[in-house]
Design a protein around this motif. Sequence first.
Motif, PDB file in Angstrom:
ATOM      1  N   GLU A  29      -1.410  -1.161   5.539  1.00  0.00           N
ATOM      2  CA  GLU A  29      -0.736  -0.374   4.497  1.00  0.00           C
ATOM      3  C   GLU A  29      -0.976  -1.029   3.143  1.00  0.00           C
ATOM      4  O   GLU A  29      -1.292  -2.215   3.055  1.00  0.00           O
ATOM      5  CB  GLU A  29       0.771  -0.288   4.773  1.00  0.00           C
ATOM      6  N   ASP A  64       7.280   6.756  -0.862  1.00  0.00           N
ATOM      7  CA  ASP A  64       7.733   5.883   0.217  1.00  0.00           C
ATOM      8  C   ASP A  64       8.971   6.442   0.915  1.00  0.00           C
ATOM      9  O   ASP A  64      10.045   5.844   0.879  1.00  0.00           O
ATOM     10  CB  ASP A  64       8.005   4.491  -0.364  1.00  0.00           C
ATOM     11  N   ASP A  66       9.823   6.581   3.936  1.00  0.00           N
ATOM     12  CA  ASP A  66      10.396   5.790   5.029  1.00  0.00           C
ATOM     13  C   ASP A  66      10.839   4.404   4.544  1.00  0.00           C
ATOM     14  O   ASP A  66      11.182   3.549   5.356  1.00  0.00           O
ATOM     15  CB  ASP A  66       9.406   5.663   6.200  1.00  0.00           C
ATOM     16  N   THR A  68       9.402   1.744   3.444  1.00  0.00           N
ATOM     17  CA  THR A  68       8.751   0.517   3.927  1.00  0.00           C
ATOM     18  C   THR A  68       8.274  -0.353   2.768  1.00  0.00           C
ATOM     19  O   THR A  68       7.913  -1.503   2.957  1.00  0.00           O
ATOM     20  CB  THR A  68       7.526   0.847   4.809  1.00  0.00           C
ATOM     21  N   LYS A  70       5.583   0.146   1.237  1.00  0.00           N
ATOM     22  CA  LYS A  70       4.117   0.188   1.217  1.00  0.00           C
ATOM     23  C   LYS A  70       3.643   1.620   1.467  1.00  0.00           C
ATOM     24  O   LYS A  70       4.424   2.503   1.819  1.00  0.00           O
ATOM     25  CB  LYS A  70       3.532  -0.726   2.298  1.00  0.00           C
ATOM     26  N   GLU A  75      -0.246   9.092   2.193  1.00  0.00           N
ATOM     27  CA  GLU A  75       0.440   8.857   0.926  1.00  0.00           C
ATOM     28  C   GLU A  75      -0.587   8.421  -0.132  1.00  0.00           C
ATOM     29  O   GLU A  75      -0.530   8.843  -1.287  1.00  0.00           O
ATOM     30  CB  GLU A  75       1.511   7.758   1.097  1.00  0.00           C
TER      31      GLU A  75
HETATM   32 CA   LIG Z   1       5.882   3.984   3.299  1.00  0.00          CA
END
Ligand SMILES: [Ca+2]
Lengths: 179, 179
Positions: A29, A64, A66, A68, A70, A75
């Motif tokens: 990522e 982002d 979720d 995370t 990254k 994305e």
């Molecule tokens: Ca993410």
Amino acid sequence: YPGTYGAPQPAANDPMWGYFTAIAGQDGEIDAEELQRCLTQSGFTGSYTPFSLETCRIMIAMLDRDFTGKMGFNEFKELFTALNGWKQNFMMFDQDRSGTVEPHEMSQAISSMGYRVSPQALNAIIKRYNKGGRIFFDDYVACCVKLRALTDNFRRRDTMHQGSVNFQYDDFILCTMAI
Amino acid sequence: YPGTYGAPQPAANDPMWGYFTAIAGQDGEIDAEELQRCLTQSGFTGSYTPFSLETCRIMIAMLDRDFTGKMGFNEFKELFTALNGWKQNFMMFDQDRSGTVEPHEMSQAISSMGYRVSPQALNAIIKRYNKGGRIFFDDYVACCVKLRALTDNFRRRDTMHQGSVNFQYDDFILCTMAI
Ligand SMILES: [Ca+2]
Ligand SMILES: [Ca+2]
Ligand SMILES: [Ca+2]
């Protein structure tokens, strides 16, 4: 980039895939530092000042969902579509390639992207993003990122399309502090 | 600093006044560059990394209720009160003076400032402000500034103290893009 959401190509067949994995490195990522390096080395900003690390951080935050911190492959592609559009828009107003646009040009750029905001809100935005009365490319992109992320968050909650949302405090903080 | 709003001293009698005018220069107000210079030269950050220009910009935006993009004398004093409080809070957790705190310490610091936010919101905040899994002093202050500004904006609209606000889109953009 078409920016459509038709049947996704297998990632390995996508010409961007090799590029993405090279930047993402071992964890698969892309983080803010990797994104900054990528955008600087690719010459994306051309003759404009390279993006600050802070602008790269909010680019990742915008997509982002979720949390995370990254960016994954889809994305990443979505970001490039958006960046190309914003860059074209900016260059349309920055005819002399000074790297900056005037406040009234910033207002026009925001309207041309489809945002319906009052003169008062535009004024607050311009005051926040101008340096010495002009708007630089990095700050313009940071502004576009935030506008898009906040508008997406608002729309997702405005399920009845009323143009208004009733926010609990915690949800308000969640969707404004994350970007 | 007491941080009270009793009968204001005449500015000229206030010990901070000479300091303020020296920093503000000809236009009588403090902009982001002047603030950054002041905070760096005064040694406020001590052994911590000096504040970024972006953090200084949002410090001004937090108190910039008339959207001038600059800070007047009373706003300047209010900022120093807040900064001293945040710094003390941070140093309480950064016992080894590494210049960073851990995520769980960040959560504790936010709670100790009186903010009631869910674990989900705290997680989103930490993801946004951490660098390499730790939170640096500059990012911690930027987070405190945003939390305070957004909470102030929310409270001012929550006149019935219900913990919820009905936002029109334009007002949502006005109070989230300005900080
Ligand atoms: Ca993410
Ligand atoms: Ca990586
Ligand atoms: Ca000044």
